[in-house]
Design an enzyme around this catalytic site. Sequence first.
Site, short mmCIF file in Angstrom:
data_model
loop_
_atom_site.label_atom_id
_atom_site.label_comp_id
_atom_site.label_asym_id
_atom_site.label_seq_id
_atom_site.Cartn_x
_atom_site.Cartn_y
_atom_site.Cartn_z
N TYR A 169 -10.95 2.21 10.22
CA TYR A 169 -12.33 2.58 9.18
C TYR A 169 -13.09 1.90 8.13
CZ TYR A 169 -9.39 5.37 6.06
OH TYR A 169 -8.08 4.91 5.20
N LYS A 170 -11.76 0.09 8.22
CA LYS A 170 -12.89 -0.69 7.35
C LYS A 170 -13.77 -1.98 7.61
CE LYS A 170 -8.40 -0.34 4.85
NZ LYS A 170 -9.17 0.64 3.78
N PHE A 173 0.98 -1.11 0.31
CA PHE A 173 -0.52 -0.15 0.25
C PHE A 173 0.49 1.39 0.32
CE2 PHE A 173 -2.22 3.02 1.02
CZ PHE A 173 -3.79 2.99 0.68
N ASP A 219 1.15 -4.09 9.01
CA ASP A 219 0.10 -3.38 8.78
C ASP A 219 -0.75 -4.13 8.43
OD1 ASP A 219 -1.82 -1.67 8.04
OD2 ASP A 219 -0.41 -0.78 6.22
N ARG A 238 -12.45 -4.75 -7.63
CA ARG A 238 -12.00 -5.51 -6.21
C ARG A 238 -13.98 -5.35 -5.35
NH1 ARG A 238 -8.50 -1.84 -0.55
NH2 ARG A 238 -9.97 -0.69 -1.73
#
Lengths: 418, 418
Positions: B230-231, B136, B205, B377
């Site tokens: 927030y996921k 990422f 991560d 995705r």
Amino acid sequence: MTDFAGEAARLDAADPLAKWRGHFLLDDAVAYLDGNSLGALPRATPERIETVVRREWGDGLIASWNPDGAGGADWITLPQRVGAKIAPLIGAGPDEVIAADSVSVNLFKLVSAALAHFRGDGHRRRKVVLSEPGNFPTDLYMVDGLEGQGLATRKLAPREHLEAALDKDVALLLLTHVHYKTGAMHDMLRLTRAAHEAGALVLWDLSHSVGAVPVDLTAAQADFAVGCGYKYLNGGPGAPAFAYVAPRHHRALRQPLSGWMGHAQPFAFEDDYAPAPGVDRLLAGTPPVIQMSALEEGVDLIARIGMDALVAKSRRMSEFTRRAVAELVPELECISPADPKARGSQLSWRHEHAYELCQALIERRVVGDFRAPDALRLGFAPAYVRYADCWRAVSELRDILDSGAWREERFAERAAVT
Amino acid sequence: MTDFAGEAARLDAADPLAKWRGHFLLDDAVAYLDGNSLGALPRATPERIETVVRREWGDGLIASWNPDGAGGADWITLPQRVGAKIAPLIGAGPDEVIAADSVSVNLFKLVSAALAHFRGDGHRRRKVVLSEPGNFPTDLYMVDGLEGQGLATRKLAPREHLEAALDKDVALLLLTHVHYKTGAMHDMLRLTRAAHEAGALVLWDLSHSVGAVPVDLTAAQADFAVGCGYKYLNGGPGAPAFAYVAPRHHRALRQPLSGWMGHAQPFAFEDDYAPAPGVDRLLAGTPPVIQMSALEEGVDLIARIGMDALVAKSRRMSEFTRRAVAELVPELECISPADPKARGSQLSWRHEHAYELCQALIERRVVGDFRAPDALRLGFAPAYVRYADCWRAVSELRDILDSGAWREERFAERAAVT
């Protein structure tokens, strides 16, 4: 003896800002003199937050990052939009300010940027960051952090010796414009000029200035600034902070918290960092959308009231309180400048039992705060504080001292946050 | 041809987690397959936020920082409280996790801490941070930031060569456990062991792992971790992130974002930094109280549902979708691992027109996302996604391709955030 009660009533009756108090949700029974620590809740904010939560997040979901999301939420540009609204309050251009992270984190970015400047081509290496003892702790601690990495050397000089301490090794002069404890205000123009003459850059921490005192970063030719969103800007507890960079530094600006939101093309998902233009490169992670929206409401309100009127009332109000305490509570030693133009929107007094006095005041619903080791601090957020609140603080203080109420044991117990 | 519609109906009817969807405020007409980008709104969150805003901030004002503030708000311990609730989701002890800042900023703290470890006494200096290309972006960019300061050397090796790249100069192996694009999951145990054998530390991560896949940091003997709020934790847009440090590193831990909230005594207002115990020293500035409270609601809900049940449903659901796409939409090339235990709660497919397909799906209220340059995705947040949503995505994809609907011009326009 001066009739301060009558004077307060007359000042409130004639206060051109009196109508703005209704734009905050504040209990009339409370004299809130701590808006310099946490600003009050604007009346419009709960509804705005409700919209952000239910409509933008709940209904709009991921699409709210885009301008065509639910209600045109456009979350992705919040840091720039809010920054542009803060800019006129501090004499900056709209593209020179960005809302992001905390004051602490923004200090780290900009102190690092100043040090990187002196590691750049054509510059003699400098790594000293000059500040004053007793500056707000996080400002000093962030320099400690960089010192621990071997990148900075922290140097402190008392404020009266700062100019003399500006030698050829100083990379950055780092000062809080209005002192958090005493309210003493630095001469931004003079000190910025002195630093520049010594070849150093300047970073001003405006946490206790923005929304309360006149600031003109452009006129002062300041290099960098940071400031707080949850004091006079009424952005709510832990609101995002802001950062300013003078346009002449935009092109070369390098800061190490180079997260994806500060990338030139965050959604290209490239392996290598390439900075976004200007202050956008100060962004690191995903912005806290809910708190950023609350901050926008607070900033909008302060902008509507207008800085000139706020500054005028702030000076009149703190001066009224200073005179009343000097006459009626002379055992409190004022440690703030007597000249209202030389201080922020606050006053502090030294007293051996300042902590207990503060607690006894709070029990009587007069909210100020204590600053270790011995200061009682009152803040005068001009958008909503009434002269009657100030008078009440003074008369309660007199009564608490006369009655010995402050000696009660419960007032000596230290709270977690004082 | 397999009856996927019927299978989806049967799976939904038998889904032990079906009742939890009602704990989220989600439009039934939307198939939300993007909870891996922004989690849905828990039903309890708007009311919690309203309480924080109106009662704790509005009425309680500054006192809400204390445990005896309005409603016992105790804002000051929110980072520890929320961290302790996240801990069991990732196999950590309650004193080993703290909620703070963003993933990006926490990465900077912990990568810096790892590098400081190798500048410490008794250690051979190492400054290489090893990661993989295509990690990422913010993970890689933060190392770029430290490289710009002269403190780190970034080294990338494809995942199949990571172990061979672990030479004696590597200070830190920095990896995202579940890849944001492909969903491929690293073997945390094996890679952590390999890094330790090479004398390096490891930072995981967990942004695409926490709340979706089994994680046991203690069993893996991981050194550091960060993750996103927030996921799958449903903490709201820009929710605070979290950071984990193994207890064996607590005493010596040094990180440069040494703000006042990470000081041993923040309210003593001392000039010199002294770190708070353990992970508390990872705090920098004032915590974003409103977003931190929303995150607490999201974490509480995931904890109540329970990780075992979430993981079981996630695997069944992604596997159902993978099979259906393979059979019915074979022109999409799956780039995620076929073994559900080797991937996160997501699937991605390569297609030349993935962007347009994604936009056409969104118009039909099937929300997935596009990841540059060519991936579609879909995420399967098991707390609220229905098998029927997955089936709808597959059948709409088939229809969009058959009808050529994706060729419509409006689907080619790129949004700000894709």
